[in-house]
Design a protein around this motif. Sequence first.
Motif, mmCIF file in Angstrom:
data_model
loop_
_atom_site.group_PDB
_atom_site.id
_atom_site.type_symbol
_atom_site.label_atom_id
_atom_site.label_comp_id
_atom_site.label_asym_id
_atom_site.label_seq_id
_atom_site.Cartn_x
_atom_site.Cartn_y
_atom_site.Cartn_z
ATOM 1 N N ILE B 125 0.867 -1.185 0.000
ATOM 2 C CA ILE B 125 0.000 0.000 0.000
ATOM 3 C C ILE B 125 0.903 1.234 0.000
ATOM 4 O O ILE B 125 1.885 1.278 0.745
ATOM 5 C CB ILE B 125 -0.909 0.018 1.252
ATOM 6 C CG1 ILE B 125 -1.918 -1.148 1.202
ATOM 7 C CG2 ILE B 125 -1.641 1.355 1.388
ATOM 8 C CD1 ILE B 125 -2.728 -1.328 2.480
ATOM 9 N N VAL B 126 0.589 2.202 -0.846
ATOM 10 C CA VAL B 126 1.305 3.481 -0.806
ATOM 11 C C VAL B 126 0.413 4.489 -0.094
ATOM 12 O O VAL B 126 -0.763 4.647 -0.430
ATOM 13 C CB VAL B 126 1.661 3.984 -2.226
ATOM 14 C CG1 VAL B 126 2.278 5.382 -2.157
ATOM 15 C CG2 VAL B 126 2.617 3.016 -2.911
ATOM 16 N N ILE B 154 -0.562 -5.183 6.072
ATOM 17 C CA ILE B 154 0.104 -5.074 4.759
ATOM 18 C C ILE B 154 1.212 -4.013 4.820
ATOM 19 O O ILE B 154 1.054 -2.991 5.496
ATOM 20 C CB ILE B 154 -0.935 -4.695 3.674
ATOM 21 C CG1 ILE B 154 -2.011 -5.786 3.564
ATOM 22 C CG2 ILE B 154 -0.268 -4.445 2.317
ATOM 23 C CD1 ILE B 154 -3.234 -5.376 2.764
ATOM 24 N N HIS B 155 2.310 -4.269 4.122
ATOM 25 C CA HIS B 155 3.408 -3.295 4.094
ATOM 26 C C HIS B 155 2.930 -1.972 3.494
ATOM 27 O O HIS B 155 2.300 -1.943 2.437
ATOM 28 C CB HIS B 155 4.567 -3.822 3.239
ATOM 29 C CG HIS B 155 5.450 -4.765 3.985
ATOM 30 N ND1 HIS B 155 6.545 -5.379 3.432
ATOM 31 C CD2 HIS B 155 5.411 -5.195 5.277
ATOM 32 C CE1 HIS B 155 7.137 -6.145 4.328
ATOM 33 N NE2 HIS B 155 6.468 -6.059 5.447
ATOM 34 N N VAL B 156 3.268 -0.886 4.184
ATOM 35 C CA VAL B 156 2.900 0.448 3.711
ATOM 36 C C VAL B 156 4.166 1.248 3.415
ATOM 37 O O VAL B 156 5.111 1.241 4.204
ATOM 38 C CB VAL B 156 2.050 1.215 4.748
ATOM 39 C CG1 VAL B 156 1.741 2.626 4.244
ATOM 40 C CG2 VAL B 156 0.756 0.465 5.044
ATOM 41 N N PHE B 157 4.161 1.925 2.259
ATOM 42 C CA PHE B 157 5.232 2.859 1.899
ATOM 43 C C PHE B 157 4.626 4.257 1.953
ATOM 44 O O PHE B 157 3.683 4.559 1.219
ATOM 45 C CB PHE B 157 5.735 2.544 0.486
ATOM 46 C CG PHE B 157 6.834 3.465 0.015
ATOM 47 C CD1 PHE B 157 8.166 3.134 0.163
ATOM 48 C CD2 PHE B 157 6.516 4.694 -0.581
ATOM 49 C CE1 PHE B 157 9.178 3.988 -0.277
ATOM 50 C CE2 PHE B 157 7.528 5.551 -1.016
ATOM 51 C CZ PHE B 157 8.858 5.195 -0.859
ATOM 52 N N SER B 158 5.143 5.118 2.846
ATOM 53 C CA SER B 158 4.565 6.457 3.001
ATOM 54 C C SER B 158 5.332 7.495 2.191
ATOM 55 O O SER B 158 6.561 7.455 2.106
ATOM 56 C CB SER B 158 4.570 6.884 4.473
ATOM 57 O OG SER B 158 3.598 6.162 5.199
ATOM 58 N N ILE B 159 4.567 8.427 1.628
ATOM 59 C CA ILE B 159 5.183 9.548 0.906
ATOM 60 C C ILE B 159 5.246 10.773 1.830
ATOM 61 O O ILE B 159 4.210 11.267 2.278
ATOM 62 C CB ILE B 159 4.413 9.878 -0.392
ATOM 63 C CG1 ILE B 159 4.454 8.674 -1.350
ATOM 64 C CG2 ILE B 159 4.991 11.121 -1.070
ATOM 65 C CD1 ILE B 159 3.784 8.901 -2.701
#
Lengths: 234, 234
Positions: B125-126, B154-159
């Motif tokens: 997830i972004v 779930i793995h999250v990638f944050s901006i």
Amino acid sequence: MVHIISKKTVSFVGQKLATQIDEQLFSKYGFKVEQLMELAGLAAAQAIAAHYPKSKVAVLCGPGNNGGDGFVCARHLQQFGFNPSIVYPKESRNELMKSLVTQCETSEIPVQTTLPSDLQTFPLIVDALFGFSFQPPPREPFTQILKTVRASGIHVFSIDIPSGWDVEKGAPADSEDVIHPHAMISLTLPKLCMKNWTGPHFLGGRFVPRGLVEELQLQMPEYPGYEQIVKVED
Amino acid sequence: MVHIISKKTVSFVGQKLATQIDEQLFSKYGFKVEQLMELAGLAAAQAIAAHYPKSKVAVLCGPGNNGGDGFVCARHLQQFGFNPSIVYPKESRNELMKSLVTQCETSEIPVQTTLPSDLQTFPLIVDALFGFSFQPPPREPFTQILKTVRASGIHVFSIDIPSGWDVEKGAPADSEDVIHPHAMISLTLPKLCMKNWTGPHFLGGRFVPRGLVEELQLQMPEYPGYEQIVKVED
């Protein structure tokens, strides 16, 4: 190291198809000129940084979108450690072009209307005068600039189209006001005029949606990983 | 391979300074939101492509500029071979945001207002819900989304900012409606909330003019060659 692809794996497009791709990107696909110009100028700067050592560089910008790519390219070249100066002979009234001038001037990239008097001290010139909508012959004040650049013998890197070339037929014979680039980058896809060109040839513009690729039956380059440029060889 | 820099070599900025950098870029330096958002979203997509295998990915986009970065990121992720879907819970009336929706929809990237019903099938997830101007606490409809994402594991990638975090103090204690990312990218410079973070941390936004760097006495990262991202480690 820039990934190499064969020229046999990509479409070479004519002026009409290049115009159609462009129009569709901005109408049906809703892109903003600012977005694609930023990616085009970045790709051009990356190709230059991949191919040439850091140096002073004169960036020749026309009044249209090709010139806009040149302004963006100059900004990124400065970030990459180059020392760019812009030559912008014919000011556009376009609001985006005015912003690009501001961005460069406030970033300490000089913008002037004529070639620098010490042109011979520049190891590299970037040609962003005319793009794929150009129809020869060039007019003043560009004719004189093209002549001087050609006579200088300085290496030129052209963005999308070597200025003065016919987009499909290539360099006009017996003309002095035309760029003979040392290297170049095609944007989106190479134009027909590049078909027989054998110099260093980069390709950028990794933004064409697959729907457009399928509709127009384009053969797009295969970019590796997250790269924005590839190099085209035989 | 993404180049690694030490966190000791870059400034960590507070909310006020981050806002000041942003304002100056758009006023004095004449940048367009479209230009910097394109570079920010590209950098985020490059960090994701550098760190995760290609997969389905849900991109959560808020109504502001952080959400805009998310839309751009999704577009580039698709070009890199990922399969993005956008979750856009609160539609903005902003004209640029509307264009970004069009760009994604015509590129066959689904845009919906709620989390996908098969969220558990997404490996990644972004998080592009809130950026550096966020003030806690989050409100509906975001609260429920943040809770569900957190509970999913779930793995999250944050901006730029993990959504729900205070930009300076970090994750609020005892809160369920907050993202705990697996990895992230800071844009321009890391914010104070990232000071003690030890997960994978990328940095992008290679566009700050040197005049602004000097005026605000910022310590910018050293990017190699023409790269648009670096990785920050101790």
